[in-house]
Design a protein around this motif. Structure first.
Motif, PDB file in Angstrom:
ATOM      1  N   TRP A  18       0.831  -1.203   0.000  1.00  0.00           N
ATOM      2  CA  TRP A  18       0.000   0.000   0.000  1.00  0.00           C
ATOM      3  C   TRP A  18       0.868   1.257   0.000  1.00  0.00           C
ATOM      4  O   TRP A  18       0.605   2.203  -0.754  1.00  0.00           O
ATOM      5  CB  TRP A  18      -0.939   0.009   1.220  1.00  0.00           C
ATOM      6  CG  TRP A  18      -1.782   1.234   1.249  1.00  0.00           C
ATOM      7  CD1 TRP A  18      -2.959   1.429   0.592  1.00  0.00           C
ATOM      8  CD2 TRP A  18      -1.498   2.454   1.946  1.00  0.00           C
ATOM      9  NE1 TRP A  18      -3.426   2.708   0.842  1.00  0.00           N
ATOM     10  CE2 TRP A  18      -2.547   3.355   1.668  1.00  0.00           C
ATOM     11  CE3 TRP A  18      -0.456   2.866   2.770  1.00  0.00           C
ATOM     12  CZ2 TRP A  18      -2.590   4.637   2.191  1.00  0.00           C
ATOM     13  CZ3 TRP A  18      -0.498   4.144   3.291  1.00  0.00           C
ATOM     14  CH2 TRP A  18      -1.553   5.015   3.001  1.00  0.00           C
ATOM     15  N   SER A  21       2.328   1.692  -3.503  1.00  0.00           N
ATOM     16  CA  SER A  21       1.296   2.167  -4.437  1.00  0.00           C
ATOM     17  C   SER A  21       0.979   3.627  -4.206  1.00  0.00           C
ATOM     18  O   SER A  21       0.826   4.407  -5.144  1.00  0.00           O
ATOM     19  CB  SER A  21       0.007   1.350  -4.284  1.00  0.00           C
ATOM     20  OG  SER A  21       0.216   0.034  -4.662  1.00  0.00           O
ATOM     21  N   ASN A  22       0.891   4.005  -2.950  1.00  0.00           N
ATOM     22  CA  ASN A  22       0.586   5.385  -2.594  1.00  0.00           C
ATOM     23  C   ASN A  22       1.685   6.329  -3.079  1.00  0.00           C
ATOM     24  O   ASN A  22       1.396   7.418  -3.583  1.00  0.00           O
ATOM     25  CB  ASN A  22       0.403   5.500  -1.077  1.00  0.00           C
ATOM     26  CG  ASN A  22      -0.234   6.799  -0.678  1.00  0.00           C
ATOM     27  OD1 ASN A  22      -1.233   7.206  -1.254  1.00  0.00           O
ATOM     28  ND2 ASN A  22       0.346   7.440   0.311  1.00  0.00           N
ATOM     29  N   LEU A  23       2.933   5.918  -2.953  1.00  0.00           N
ATOM     30  CA  LEU A  23       4.055   6.742  -3.413  1.00  0.00           C
ATOM     31  C   LEU A  23       3.951   7.002  -4.916  1.00  0.00           C
ATOM     32  O   LEU A  23       4.115   8.128  -5.376  1.00  0.00           O
ATOM     33  CB  LEU A  23       5.377   6.054  -3.069  1.00  0.00           C
ATOM     34  CG  LEU A  23       6.670   6.762  -3.431  1.00  0.00           C
ATOM     35  CD1 LEU A  23       6.780   8.108  -2.730  1.00  0.00           C
ATOM     36  CD2 LEU A  23       7.865   5.900  -3.074  1.00  0.00           C
ATOM     37  N   GLU A  25       1.210   6.716  -6.892  1.00  0.00           N
ATOM     38  CA  GLU A  25      -0.030   7.372  -7.301  1.00  0.00           C
ATOM     39  C   GLU A  25      -0.175   8.799  -6.776  1.00  0.00           C
ATOM     40  O   GLU A  25      -0.828   9.620  -7.413  1.00  0.00           O
ATOM     41  CB  GLU A  25      -1.222   6.523  -6.853  1.00  0.00           C
ATOM     42  CG  GLU A  25      -1.272   5.204  -7.601  1.00  0.00           C
ATOM     43  CD  GLU A  25      -2.271   4.221  -7.016  1.00  0.00           C
ATOM     44  OE1 GLU A  25      -3.014   4.604  -6.080  1.00  0.00           O
ATOM     45  OE2 GLU A  25      -2.298   3.080  -7.488  1.00  0.00           O
ATOM     46  N   GLU A  26       0.428   9.105  -5.639  1.00  0.00           N
ATOM     47  CA  GLU A  26       0.196  10.399  -4.999  1.00  0.00           C
ATOM     48  C   GLU A  26       1.285  11.435  -5.260  1.00  0.00           C
ATOM     49  O   GLU A  26       1.045  12.625  -5.083  1.00  0.00           O
ATOM     50  CB  GLU A  26       0.014  10.217  -3.484  1.00  0.00           C
ATOM     51  CG  GLU A  26      -1.150   9.325  -3.104  1.00  0.00           C
ATOM     52  CD  GLU A  26      -2.491   9.893  -3.536  1.00  0.00           C
ATOM     53  OE1 GLU A  26      -2.664  11.124  -3.489  1.00  0.00           O
ATOM     54  OE2 GLU A  26      -3.359   9.092  -3.940  1.00  0.00           O
ATOM     55  N   VAL A  27       2.475  11.016  -5.633  1.00  0.00           N
ATOM     56  CA  VAL A  27       3.575  11.966  -5.804  1.00  0.00           C
ATOM     57  C   VAL A  27       3.715  12.320  -7.279  1.00  0.00           C
ATOM     58  O   VAL A  27       4.022  11.447  -8.098  1.00  0.00           O
ATOM     59  CB  VAL A  27       4.895  11.398  -5.239  1.00  0.00           C
ATOM     60  CG1 VAL A  27       6.016  12.416  -5.396  1.00  0.00           C
ATOM     61  CG2 VAL A  27       4.721  11.016  -3.775  1.00  0.00           C
ATOM     62  N   PRO A  28       3.494  13.586  -7.629  1.00  0.00           N
ATOM     63  CA  PRO A  28       3.582  13.990  -9.034  1.00  0.00           C
ATOM     64  C   PRO A  28       4.975  13.735  -9.620  1.00  0.00           C
ATOM     65  O   PRO A  28       5.991  14.024  -8.990  1.00  0.00           O
ATOM     66  CB  PRO A  28       3.301  15.499  -8.985  1.00  0.00           C
ATOM     67  CG  PRO A  28       2.608  15.736  -7.684  1.00  0.00           C
ATOM     68  CD  PRO A  28       3.128  14.693  -6.746  1.00  0.00           C
ATOM     69  N   LYS A  54      -2.167   7.603 -17.870  1.00  0.00           N
ATOM     70  CA  LYS A  54      -2.210   8.919 -17.234  1.00  0.00           C
ATOM     71  C   LYS A  54      -1.287   9.925 -17.923  1.00  0.00           C
ATOM     72  O   LYS A  54      -1.350  11.112 -17.653  1.00  0.00           O
ATOM     73  CB  LYS A  54      -1.789   8.810 -15.763  1.00  0.00           C
ATOM     74  CG  LYS A  54      -2.756   8.022 -14.918  1.00  0.00           C
ATOM     75  CD  LYS A  54      -2.258   8.016 -13.491  1.00  0.00           C
ATOM     76  CE  LYS A  54      -3.145   7.182 -12.597  1.00  0.00           C
ATOM     77  NZ  LYS A  54      -2.649   7.141 -11.229  1.00  0.00           N
ATOM     78  N   HIS A 135       8.889  12.425   0.120  1.00  0.00           N
ATOM     79  CA  HIS A 135       7.997  11.267   0.176  1.00  0.00           C
ATOM     80  C   HIS A 135       8.776   9.950   0.266  1.00  0.00           C
ATOM     81  O   HIS A 135       8.299   8.990   0.887  1.00  0.00           O
ATOM     82  CB  HIS A 135       7.025  11.276  -1.000  1.00  0.00           C
ATOM     83  CG  HIS A 135       5.926  12.265  -0.814  1.00  0.00           C
ATOM     84  ND1 HIS A 135       4.807  12.001  -0.061  1.00  0.00           N
ATOM     85  CD2 HIS A 135       5.796  13.542  -1.241  1.00  0.00           C
ATOM     86  CE1 HIS A 135       4.023  13.062  -0.042  1.00  0.00           C
ATOM     87  NE2 HIS A 135       4.604  14.011  -0.749  1.00  0.00           N
TER      88      HIS A 135
END
Length: 163
Positions: A18, A21-23, A25-28, A54, A135
């Motif tokens: 998780w 995945s978060n890194l 998906e969330e970090v531009p 994307k 991050h």
């Protein structure tokens, strides 16, 4: 993620999946992420191909990972980690905390995790490097204390079954 499912994995392994995945998906600007063990084996990896949809602008249609392969990023991260540790030893520089390689078409960041494992990120050339590094440090802080030998073994087994 490269692993098809987190079903059957321990809570710690699912949490690491998780966080990874978060890194991504969330970090531009983050294209792909991998965690490599101290002996160079890939423990966790994002799937660079899932970000292609994307992509926008001139980068659309380009693979999001090095040659589109998570294994390539893991190999690069392991090599950079080994090279910088050797350089630090030769220069009596102590432990290596972070390495960043800026290229015309992207950046690669490598950060040490407490157990000798490495976190590697492949990012776009226009990413905010300080945001990516921040991050990554959060990931290392959250993941470093749970990467026990048992969890590393579980993650390796999970990666091997996915390949």
């Amino acid at each position: 993620m490269t692993a098809p499912s987190t079903f059957g994995l321990s809570t710690e392994a699912r949490n690491l999946h998780w966080l990874l995945s978060n890194l991504v998906e969330e970090v531009p600007g983050v294209r792909s992420v991998t965690v490599v063990s101290s002996d160079g084996l890939m423990l966790l990896s994002s799937d660079p191909g899932h970000l292609t949809a994307k992509a926008a602008g001139p980068a659309a249609g380009k693979p999001d990972g090095p040659r589109g392969s998570s294994a390539d990023l893991a190999t690069i991260v392991s090599g950079i980690g080994s090279l910088t540790v050797g350089a630090a030893k030769l220069m009596d520089g102590g432990g290596v905390k972070q390495t960043m390689v800026a290229m015309d078409e992207g950046s690669v960041f490598v950060m040490s995790i407490s157990d000798g494992s490495l976190l590697g990120v492949h990012a776009t050339p226009d990413c905010d490097m300080s945001v990516v590094a921040y991050h990554m440090a959060l990931f290392v802080g959250r993941a470093g204390h749970v990467l026990t030998p048992e969890l590393r073994s579980e993650l390796r087994t999970s990666m091997e079954s996915a390949l």
